[in-house]
Design an enzyme around this catalytic site. Structure first.
Site, PDB file in Angstrom:
ATOM      1  N   ASP A 124      33.658 -45.646  60.757  1.00 30.49           N
ATOM      2  CA  ASP A 124      34.485 -44.391  60.776  1.00 30.49           C
ATOM      3  C   ASP A 124      35.590 -44.407  59.989  1.00 30.49           C
ATOM      4  OD1 ASP A 124      35.812 -42.163  62.083  1.00 30.49           O
ATOM      5  OD2 ASP A 124      34.455 -42.348  63.383  1.00 30.49           O
ATOM      6  N   PHE A 180      26.278 -39.680  62.556  1.00 31.56           N
ATOM      7  CA  PHE A 180      27.267 -38.415  63.240  1.00 31.56           C
ATOM      8  C   PHE A 180      28.447 -38.213  62.352  1.00 31.56           C
ATOM      9  CE2 PHE A 180      25.701 -41.160  66.870  1.00 31.56           C
ATOM     10  CZ  PHE A 180      25.117 -40.198  67.585  1.00 31.56           C
ATOM     11  N   ALA A 181      29.000 -38.863  61.331  1.00 37.75           N
ATOM     12  CA  ALA A 181      29.962 -38.776  60.641  1.00 37.75           C
ATOM     13  C   ALA A 181      29.875 -37.299  59.706  1.00 37.75           C
ATOM     14  CB  ALA A 181      30.338 -39.758  59.555  1.00 37.75           C
ATOM     15  N   TYR A 198      28.485 -24.898  56.620  1.00 32.81           N
ATOM     16  CA  TYR A 198      28.293 -25.979  57.557  1.00 32.81           C
ATOM     17  C   TYR A 198      26.680 -26.117  57.724  1.00 32.81           C
ATOM     18  CZ  TYR A 198      28.035 -28.441  62.006  1.00 32.81           C
ATOM     19  OH  TYR A 198      27.684 -29.379  63.171  1.00 32.81           O
ATOM     20  N   PHE A 247      22.963 -27.985  70.371  1.00 32.03           N
ATOM     21  CA  PHE A 247      23.639 -26.670  70.417  1.00 32.03           C
ATOM     22  C   PHE A 247      25.130 -27.027  71.048  1.00 32.03           C
ATOM     23  CE2 PHE A 247      20.400 -23.240  70.085  1.00 32.03           C
ATOM     24  CZ  PHE A 247      19.466 -24.125  69.254  1.00 32.03           C
ATOM     25  N   GLY A 307      29.819 -13.730  62.359  1.00 35.48           N
ATOM     26  CA  GLY A 307      28.715 -14.607  62.449  1.00 35.48           C
ATOM     27  C   GLY A 307      28.516 -15.393  63.659  1.00 35.48           C
TER      28      GLY A 307
HETATM   29  N1  LIG Z   1      30.495 -31.145  68.784  1.00 37.80           N
HETATM   30  C1  LIG Z   1      29.333 -30.170  68.985  1.00 37.80           C
HETATM   31  O1  LIG Z   1      29.119 -29.403  69.719  1.00 37.80           O
HETATM   32  C2  LIG Z   1      28.213 -30.413  67.858  1.00 37.80           C
HETATM   33  C3  LIG Z   1      27.182 -29.381  67.711  1.00 37.80           C
HETATM   34  C4  LIG Z   1      26.320 -29.676  66.834  1.00 37.80           C
HETATM   35  C5  LIG Z   1      26.033 -30.725  65.799  1.00 37.80           C
HETATM   36  N2  LIG Z   1      27.063 -31.606  65.649  1.00 37.80           N
HETATM   37  C6  LIG Z   1      27.292 -32.855  64.708  1.00 37.80           C
HETATM   38  O2  LIG Z   1      27.534 -33.697  65.389  1.00 37.80           O
HETATM   39  C7  LIG Z   1      28.161 -34.830  64.854  1.00 37.80           C
HETATM   40  C8  LIG Z   1      29.324 -35.338  65.595  1.00 37.80           C
HETATM   41  O3  LIG Z   1      30.281 -34.228  65.829  1.00 37.80           O
HETATM   42  P1  LIG Z   1      31.473 -34.756  66.976  1.00 37.80           P
HETATM   43  O4  LIG Z   1      32.041 -33.339  67.811  1.00 37.80           O
HETATM   44  O5  LIG Z   1      31.406 -35.976  67.366  1.00 37.80           O
HETATM   45  O6  LIG Z   1      32.524 -34.760  65.678  1.00 37.80           O
HETATM   46  P2  LIG Z   1      33.979 -35.445  65.608  1.00 37.80           P
HETATM   47  O7  LIG Z   1      34.857 -35.020  64.744  1.00 37.80           O
HETATM   48  O8  LIG Z   1      34.531 -35.899  66.889  1.00 37.80           O
HETATM   49  O9  LIG Z   1      33.285 -36.962  64.969  1.00 37.80           O
HETATM   50  C9  LIG Z   1      32.889 -37.165  63.716  1.00 37.80           C
HETATM   51  C10 LIG Z   1      33.433 -38.601  63.367  1.00 37.80           C
HETATM   52  O10 LIG Z   1      33.072 -39.066  61.969  1.00 37.80           O
HETATM   53  C11 LIG Z   1      34.216 -39.283  61.218  1.00 37.80           C
HETATM   54  N3  LIG Z   1      34.225 -39.132  59.867  1.00 37.80           N
HETATM   55  C12 LIG Z   1      34.206 -37.827  59.374  1.00 37.80           C
HETATM   56  N4  LIG Z   1      34.061 -37.869  57.779  1.00 37.80           N
HETATM   57  C13 LIG Z   1      33.802 -39.294  57.779  1.00 37.80           C
HETATM   58  C14 LIG Z   1      33.648 -40.237  56.653  1.00 37.80           C
HETATM   59  N5  LIG Z   1      33.697 -39.433  55.243  1.00 37.80           N
HETATM   60  N6  LIG Z   1      33.629 -41.538  56.629  1.00 37.80           N
HETATM   61  C15 LIG Z   1      33.615 -41.968  57.901  1.00 37.80           C
HETATM   62  N7  LIG Z   1      33.872 -41.489  58.799  1.00 37.80           N
HETATM   63  C16 LIG Z   1      34.097 -39.972  58.893  1.00 37.80           C
HETATM   64  C17 LIG Z   1      35.439 -38.903  61.802  1.00 37.80           C
HETATM   65  O11 LIG Z   1      36.647 -39.417  61.721  1.00 37.80           O
HETATM   66  C18 LIG Z   1      34.803 -38.675  63.426  1.00 37.80           C
HETATM   67  O12 LIG Z   1      35.303 -39.907  64.066  1.00 37.80           O
HETATM   68  C19 LIG Z   1      28.569 -34.112  63.587  1.00 37.80           C
HETATM   69  O13 LIG Z   1      27.750 -34.448  62.644  1.00 37.80           O
HETATM   70  C20 LIG Z   1      28.503 -32.585  63.995  1.00 37.80           C
HETATM   71  O14 LIG Z   1      28.011 -31.624  62.834  1.00 37.80           O
HETATM   72  C21 LIG Z   1      28.291 -31.581  66.897  1.00 37.80           C
END
Ligand SMILES: NC(=O)c1ccc[n+]([C@@H]2O[C@H](COP(=O)([O-])OP(=O)(O)OC[C@H]3O[C@@H](n4cnc5c(N)ncnc54)[C@H](O)[C@@H]3O)[C@@H](O)[C@H]2O)c1
Length: 343
Positions: free
Chosen positions: A43, A84-85, A152, A180, A294
């Protein structure tokens, strides 16, 4: 860079968790560790928190640094990836799409390329309900058309498609999980949600109950019983467990796939406000605002396929359970991870 921890569960190798210092990634690290897996979080801390990484080492590096990804895969003898990033704000992606293409598309393609070069490890990919766009039926099954209406969702769908091509060409197996609305916090209170700025309804409603800014309700004239939008909330620990099941499935020789993940029970914004008031015993001040462009009236997942194929069942399906776990975290950490000395 941290040094590798001593191997346990070494047969299967470590799991590289990109975004492992973020909200969902950190809960996945805990679920993996509880399943006996070695974990390494990768991360850049752009949105994550050092204090959220408690079940393995943290490599602080960027997704675009493919040499560092390769080094981490080798040093930790990584055998699987959970990715996840990403950047994850629908609104920001519309206003400024360029970083979304760079992080979510280019960054992920770099990761996939290294995985192929290093030997075809399975990957669990964080996808989203945003791949569907405006729903034409509800609940949304995997058979629903994918027509994203923002950058996105487009970037996430592009990676889902790339995963199909990478499997056909290189044998890279994958499961894309379309979440979701992720919500709640680790029931033991170890980790929770700390997005800055926060854009999610439950933490914002809790902040309003704690004396913060009144909650903005985006539209109260939708064709729903109370006029507010309906959304499907899934507990972050249930999400994390789905990732562990998906990984075991692939490691056991199961087929690649795409699965929707929700509770199948939508709640309105006002029902969430009521739940926060019930759980906290405090009033949630809120203000009616204009609809956001949207925002569909209803977003609700059918999770029948993942229940059938992987045996996933939500353990925290009730809205009050979800809100209670979030409240426990926010009450104990009013400044999120900033309360923790190590963050
Ligand atoms: N939170 C939700 O409700 C939700 C819903 C649908 C999908 N998602 C997906 O789930 C994943 C995680 O979401 P989240 O809510 O935990 O987000 P978050 O922002 O808490 O976690 C994302 C992490 O990725 C790291 N990161 C981002 N870009 C980076 C890079 N270039 N290199 C290294 N690390 C990087 C960030 O520092 C962060 O710790 C994402 O891919 C998001 O699109 C989340």
């Amino acid at each position: 860079m941290a040094s590798p921890t001593s191997p346990s569960g070494a047969d299967r190798g470590a799991v590289l968790v990109t975004g492992g210092a973020g909200y969902i990634g950190s809960h996945a690290c805990k679920a993996l560790a509880e399943a006996g897996r070695r974990v390494v979080a990768y991360d850049n801390l752009s949105a994550g928190h050092r204090g959220a990484v408690r079940w393995g080492d943290l490599v602080v590096a960027d997704l675009h640094d493919v040499a560092e990804i390769r080094r981490t895969i080798r040093d930790y003898r990584v055998s699987a990836v959970m990715h996840f990033a990403a950047l994850a704000s629908v609104g920001d992606s519309v206003k400024d799409p360029s970083p979304y293409y760079r992080e979510n598309l280019e960054g992920t393609l770099g990761l996939l390329r290294v995985m192929v070069e290093e030997g075809l490890r399975p990957i669990i990919f964080s996808s989203t309900a945003a791949v569907f766009g405006e729903p034409t039926e509800t609940p949304i099954t995997e058979a629903h058309d994918t027509r994203p209406i923002n950058p996105y969702g487009e970037t996430k769908l592009a990676i889902e498609k790339a995963l199909g091509h990478f499997e056909r060409a290189y044998g890279l197996r994958s499961i894309a999980l379309r979440y979701f609305n992720a919500a709640g916090a680790d029931p033991a209170g170890d980790i929770g949600e700390d997005h800055r700025p926060e854009a999610h309804l439950i933490p914002l409603a809790i902040a309003a109950a704690q004396g913060g800014a009144p909650l903005q309700v985006y539209g109260d004239d939708y064709p729903t019983p109370d006029g507010t939008c309906l959304r499907d909330y899934i507990h972050v620990t249930d999400l994390a467990r789905a990732h562990v099941l998906a990984l075991s499935h692939l490691e056991g020789g199961g087929a690649s796939g795409r699965y929707n993940l929700g509770n199948g029970q939508p709640y309105s914004v006002k029902e969430v406000i009521d739940a926060v008031e019930r759980v906290t015993g405090r009033r949630v001040p809120w203000l009616p605002g204009a609809r956001r462009q949207g925002d569909p009236t209803v977003l609700c997942a059918s999770s029948d396929r993942i229940q059938r194929d992987l045996g996933w069942r939500p353990a925290y399906a009730g809205l009050d359970d979800i809100v209670r776990s979030a409240w426990r975290w926010h009450e104990a950490h009013p400044r999120g991870y900033a309360n923790r000395a190590e963050d």
